[in-house]
Write an enzyme that holds these catalytic residues in place. Structure first.
Site, PDB file in Angstrom:
ATOM      1  N   ASN A 208     -33.548 -15.572   9.656  1.00 51.60           N
ATOM      2  CA  ASN A 208     -33.408 -17.039   8.203  1.00 51.60           C
ATOM      3  C   ASN A 208     -34.210 -18.416   8.787  1.00 51.60           C
ATOM      4  O   ASN A 208     -34.333 -19.051   7.734  1.00 51.60           O
ATOM      5  CB  ASN A 208     -32.026 -17.539   8.911  1.00 51.60           C
ATOM      6  CG  ASN A 208     -31.595 -19.046   8.382  1.00 51.60           C
ATOM      7  OD1 ASN A 208     -31.522 -18.837   7.625  1.00 51.60           O
ATOM      8  ND2 ASN A 208     -31.804 -19.867   9.037  1.00 51.60           N
TER       9      ASN A 208
ATOM     10  N   TYR B  22     -45.596 -22.293   0.841  1.00 50.67           N
ATOM     11  CA  TYR B  22     -43.948 -21.294   0.298  1.00 50.67           C
ATOM     12  C   TYR B  22     -43.651 -20.396  -0.037  1.00 50.67           C
ATOM     13  O   TYR B  22     -43.363 -19.543   0.665  1.00 50.67           O
ATOM     14  CB  TYR B  22     -42.729 -22.664   0.457  1.00 50.67           C
ATOM     15  CG  TYR B  22     -41.766 -22.119   0.554  1.00 50.67           C
ATOM     16  CD1 TYR B  22     -41.042 -22.400   1.813  1.00 50.67           C
ATOM     17  CD2 TYR B  22     -41.280 -21.892  -0.420  1.00 50.67           C
ATOM     18  CE1 TYR B  22     -40.139 -21.829   1.811  1.00 50.67           C
ATOM     19  CE2 TYR B  22     -39.324 -22.001  -0.295  1.00 50.67           C
ATOM     20  CZ  TYR B  22     -39.121 -21.925   1.066  1.00 50.67           C
ATOM     21  OH  TYR B  22     -37.135 -21.520   0.792  1.00 50.67           O
TER      22      TYR B  22
HETATM   23  P1  NAP Z   1     -33.135 -26.079   7.297  1.00 48.72           P
HETATM   24  O1  NAP Z   1     -31.721 -26.884   7.049  1.00 48.72           O
HETATM   25  O2  NAP Z   1     -34.429 -26.404   7.070  1.00 48.72           O
HETATM   26  O3  NAP Z   1     -32.952 -25.053   8.795  1.00 48.72           O
HETATM   27  C1  NAP Z   1     -34.292 -24.180   9.349  1.00 48.72           C
HETATM   28  C2  NAP Z   1     -33.768 -23.944  10.575  1.00 48.72           C
HETATM   29  O4  NAP Z   1     -35.232 -22.727  10.949  1.00 48.72           O
HETATM   30  C3  NAP Z   1     -33.187 -24.586  11.446  1.00 48.72           C
HETATM   31  O5  NAP Z   1     -32.392 -24.536  12.244  1.00 48.72           O
HETATM   32  C4  NAP Z   1     -34.228 -24.548  12.330  1.00 48.72           C
HETATM   33  O6  NAP Z   1     -34.750 -25.093  13.514  1.00 48.72           O
HETATM   34  C5  NAP Z   1     -35.396 -23.285  12.721  1.00 48.72           C
HETATM   35  N1  NAP Z   1     -36.321 -24.121  12.669  1.00 48.72           N
HETATM   36  C6  NAP Z   1     -37.958 -24.589  11.897  1.00 48.72           C
HETATM   37  N2  NAP Z   1     -39.128 -23.792  12.331  1.00 48.72           N
HETATM   38  C7  NAP Z   1     -38.874 -23.361  13.742  1.00 48.72           C
HETATM   39  C8  NAP Z   1     -39.367 -23.019  14.601  1.00 48.72           C
HETATM   40  N3  NAP Z   1     -40.771 -23.374  14.952  1.00 48.72           N
HETATM   41  N4  NAP Z   1     -38.648 -22.023  15.718  1.00 48.72           N
HETATM   42  C9  NAP Z   1     -37.649 -21.754  15.238  1.00 48.72           C
HETATM   43  N5  NAP Z   1     -36.598 -22.564  15.117  1.00 48.72           N
HETATM   44  C10 NAP Z   1     -36.999 -22.988  13.655  1.00 48.72           C
HETATM   45  O7  NAP Z   1     -33.132 -24.861   6.163  1.00 48.72           O
HETATM   46  P2  NAP Z   1     -32.013 -24.218   5.622  1.00 48.72           P
HETATM   47  O8  NAP Z   1     -32.403 -24.813   3.760  1.00 48.72           O
HETATM   48  O9  NAP Z   1     -30.775 -23.411   5.928  1.00 48.72           O
HETATM   49  O10 NAP Z   1     -32.959 -22.425   5.044  1.00 48.72           O
HETATM   50  C11 NAP Z   1     -32.357 -21.632   5.819  1.00 48.72           C
HETATM   51  C12 NAP Z   1     -33.590 -20.575   5.000  1.00 48.72           C
HETATM   52  O11 NAP Z   1     -33.398 -20.317   4.314  1.00 48.72           O
HETATM   53  C13 NAP Z   1     -35.092 -21.037   5.340  1.00 48.72           C
HETATM   54  O12 NAP Z   1     -35.767 -19.272   5.657  1.00 48.72           O
HETATM   55  C14 NAP Z   1     -35.484 -21.501   3.973  1.00 48.72           C
HETATM   56  O13 NAP Z   1     -36.687 -21.338   3.649  1.00 48.72           O
HETATM   57  C15 NAP Z   1     -34.666 -19.953   3.333  1.00 48.72           C
HETATM   58  N6  NAP Z   1     -34.326 -20.676   1.992  1.00 48.72           N
HETATM   59  C16 NAP Z   1     -33.680 -21.799   1.551  1.00 48.72           C
HETATM   60  C17 NAP Z   1     -33.118 -22.697   0.420  1.00 48.72           C
HETATM   61  C18 NAP Z   1     -32.397 -23.454   0.335  1.00 48.72           C
HETATM   62  O14 NAP Z   1     -32.502 -23.912  -0.805  1.00 48.72           O
HETATM   63  N7  NAP Z   1     -31.783 -24.532   1.454  1.00 48.72           N
HETATM   64  C19 NAP Z   1     -33.580 -21.091  -0.708  1.00 48.72           C
HETATM   65  C20 NAP Z   1     -34.181 -21.015  -0.661  1.00 48.72           C
HETATM   66  C21 NAP Z   1     -34.840 -19.607   0.943  1.00 48.72           C
HETATM   67  P3  NAP Z   1     -34.565 -27.323  14.203  1.00 48.72           P
HETATM   68  O15 NAP Z   1     -33.130 -27.378  14.284  1.00 48.72           O
HETATM   69  O16 NAP Z   1     -34.975 -26.895  15.204  1.00 48.72           O
HETATM   70  O17 NAP Z   1     -35.648 -27.716  13.271  1.00 48.72           O
END
Ligand code: NAP
Length: 255
Positions: free
Chosen positions: A98, A163
């Site tokens: 994720n 991305y």
């Molecule tokens: P988010 O709130 O930005 O959370 C990202 C998570 O990834 C956090 O727990 C972060 O940890 C972790 N992370 C980032 N870099 C890392 C690293 N180098 N090593 C370990 N952990 C790392 O993102 P989200 O919106 O929940 O998105 C989750 C997934 O869904 C992602 O893959 C994103 O691309 C995908 N997605 C999201 C959306 C959306 O609208 N939100 C839409 C499509 C796809 P820290 O707390 O340590 O930073």
């Protein structure tokens, strides 16, 4: 309190989730806690807040919660930590790739370091984790991987060349891994969320949010719990005949 669907075979299933500290990953962890799963949460910072999350997940019903500290940029450490857990505690049976990052930029201003960094976290790391866990998946009963891609991996988006490329690559990786390990009964699917209300989308201006709402047939952003429901379904035996598939969860944005 929100009620969730129940997938009874997820009880005690050992599932590793990356990026569980916040956003979609945190909600997936909560959903799986209500299924009484054994959660293995990867995090890279803020151990105190992860300890609090652990307590919350136990209260929700998780059969156990383990916290694994590694940054996905350091895959040697990730390998050591995961191997140590699988050999000395329990083999991991489910994986949710994720964690992800985005950094929007016009292609004219793109920096090669940004391309590399986004591909490292969003594509190289999930493939590495699938590779590390594949040997353990051969020894457990109904292993399943869910890769969190994105609708822009299918559609593209201005200013998101890096991305989109990383998320499109993850769909290809999902299909190859699914084909290679299907004979061993290992399943692997990708999900493509559209706009989901998290910190990632909170960063958008109100004007941009409104514009996006108008382009989504269901007229709103999705919630992390709606994504978590789909992830639990794909980890469970309820989806036992589904592999190599790509699921859009986007309120109709792609139509
Ligand atoms: P988010 O709130 O930005 O959370 C990202 C998570 O990834 C956090 O727990 C972060 O940890 C972790 N992370 C980032 N870099 C890392 C690293 N180098 N090593 C370990 N952990 C790392 O993102 P989200 O919106 O929940 O998105 C989750 C997934 O869904 C992602 O893959 C994103 O691309 C995908 N997605 C999201 C959306 C959306 O609208 N939100 C839409 C499509 C796809 P820290 O707390 O340590 O930073």
């Amino acid at each position: 309190m929100k009620t969730y669907s129940t997938f009874s075979d997820l009880e005690n299933k050992v599932i590793l989730i990356t990026g569980a500290s916040r956003g979609i990953g945190r909600e997936i962890a909560k959903h799986l806690a209500t299924q009484k799963s054994h959660l293995v949460l990867n995090y890279r910072s803020n151990p105190k807040s992860m300890e609090n999350l652990k307590k919350e997940l136990i209260d929700l019903g998780a059969s156990d919660v383990d916290l694994l500290n590694f940054d996905l940029i350091d895959l040697d450490k990730a390998k050591d930590v995961i191997n140590d857990f699988c050999k000395n505690k329990k083999p991991i049976e489910g994986l949710v790739n994720n964690a992800g990052i985005s950094k929007d930029s016009l292609i004219l201003r793109n920096k090669v370091e940004d391309t590399k960094n986004i591909l490292d976290i969003n594509l190289t790391a999930p493939i590495a984790l699938m590779s590390i866990l594949s040997r353990y998946f051969l020894k457990v009963e109904a292993p399943s991987v869910v890769n969190v891609s994105s609708i822009v991996g299918l559609m593209g988006n201005p200013s998101q060349t890096n991305y989109s490329a990383s998320k499109a690559g993850l769909i290809g990786a999902t299909k190859s891994f699914a084909k290679e390990l299907a004979p061993k009964n290992v399943r692997c699917n990708a999900i493509c969320p559209g706009f989901i209300a998290t910190e990632m989308t909170d960063a958008l201006s109100d004007e941009a949010k409104q514009r996006y709402h108008q382009s989504i047939p269901l007229g709103r952003f999705g919630s992390s719990s709606e994504v978590a429901e789909l992830v639990s379904f794909l980890l469970s035996r309820s989806s036992s005949y589904i592999t190599g598939e790509t699921f859009k969860i986007d309120g109709g944005l792609y139509i």
